[in-house]
Design an enzyme around this catalytic site. Structure first.
Site, PDB file in Angstrom:
ATOM      1  N   HIS A  46      12.216 -29.105   5.444  1.00 39.58           N
ATOM      2  CA  HIS A  46      13.080 -28.229   5.861  1.00 39.58           C
ATOM      3  C   HIS A  46      12.362 -26.677   6.184  1.00 39.58           C
ATOM      4  O   HIS A  46      12.364 -26.049   5.323  1.00 39.58           O
ATOM      5  CB  HIS A  46      14.145 -27.912   4.588  1.00 39.58           C
ATOM      6  N   GLU A  74      15.442 -30.799   8.274  1.00 43.09           N
ATOM      7  CA  GLU A  74      16.556 -30.066   7.965  1.00 43.09           C
ATOM      8  C   GLU A  74      16.223 -28.649   8.729  1.00 43.09           C
ATOM      9  O   GLU A  74      15.343 -27.988   8.644  1.00 43.09           O
ATOM     10  CB  GLU A  74      16.645 -30.116   6.320  1.00 43.09           C
ATOM     11  N   HIS A 202      19.956 -33.008  -3.229  1.00 44.62           N
ATOM     12  CA  HIS A 202      19.889 -31.684  -3.983  1.00 44.62           C
ATOM     13  C   HIS A 202      20.116 -31.975  -5.278  1.00 44.62           C
ATOM     14  O   HIS A 202      21.001 -32.305  -5.848  1.00 44.62           O
ATOM     15  CB  HIS A 202      20.966 -30.641  -3.367  1.00 44.62           C
TER      16      HIS A 202
END
Length: 253
Positions: A46, A74, A202
């Site tokens: 990410h 991401e 997450h």
């Protein structure tokens, strides 16, 4: 309906450690190699415009180490390019990942903490999804568990959703995960009914992952980084990846 759940290891935290000292070590790509050699199915990164952890230059090197495994990038599709960060679409163009996960995070966020609102005007998002799909990657939208109108993600052109599991993980740590698990399960069911596949990520760890997979058997992929690398400090990266894979295997049985 239970599906085979794949593990994508997020290597951002290795870059955080490297960046705290400067220089080249520890090398996120070496962490990716070890995770892949240990059996994980893919690598997640990410990159953020402020370059506080994984950087564009790291992402551009990743295709050389994947050896057929999937790359998931991401990021915020609306974040403009700047020095050292060419923009998410350009990174996708240069690396051709299997998947891009669109996340509505701002520059000031410590970590992703909410998903897209699918109720308002999403015309710009639909246009961006189309541009990403022109690079032959599937598109996943980061959403909150319990989000309204999740089927709209399919109408916008997305292939998958990724359920934000932070609230579930927090509830699991408190000992009362039932409500959050129900929200995750309901969102996944609505997504599958709309023709979408389901990812999750997450704050997942070895303590809560099996409970999530038991309640939400439709999850195709989990992306795990923070907890996995925290656990690997004590037990080693290869051992930790293997333990996660055993949890996934047990869920299939």
């Amino acid at each position: 309906m239970r599906v085979v759940t794949r593990l994508s290891v997020n290597i951002n935290k290795v870059a955080v450690l490297r960046n705290s000292r400067g220089g080249l070590l520890p090398d996120p790509l070496q962490a990716a190699r070890i995770a892949l050699a240990s059996g994980c199915h893919g690598i997640t990164v990410h990159p953020r415009p402020d370059q506080r952890h994984i950087r564009a230059i790291d992402v551009l090197r990743l295709p050389d180490v994947l050896a057929g495994a999937e790359l998931n990038i991401e990021g915020n599709p609306f974040a403009p390019a700047r020095d050292g960060y060419p923009g998410l679409l350009e990174l996708v163009r240069q690396t051709q990942p299997a998947q891009v996960t669109l996340v509505p995070d701002g520059d000031g966020q410590l970590t992703s903490d909410h998903g897209f609102d699918l109720e308002g005007d999403c015309s710009e998002l639909a246009e961006l999804i189309d541009r990403f799909k022109q690079h032959d990657c599937r598109v996943s939208l980061f959403v909150d568990a319990g989000v309204r109108h999740v089927a709209r993600a399919a109408q916008l052109g997305a292939d998958r959703i990724e359920i934000y599991t932070g609230p579930f993980a927090a509830a699991h740590a408190r000992g009362d995960p039932a409500r959050e698990l129900a929200a995750c399960a309901a969102t996944a069911s609505e997504a599958v009914a709309a023709g979408l596949a389901v990812n999750a990520g997450h704050d997942l760890d070895q303590q809560n992952l099996a409970h999530l997979l038991d309640a939400v058997p439709a999850i195709s992929e989990v992306s795990i980084g923070h907890a996995l690398f925290g656990e690997s400090l004590y037990d080693g990266l290869a051992t930790t990846v293997i333990r996660y894979l055993r949890i996934l295997d047990s869920a299939q049985k």
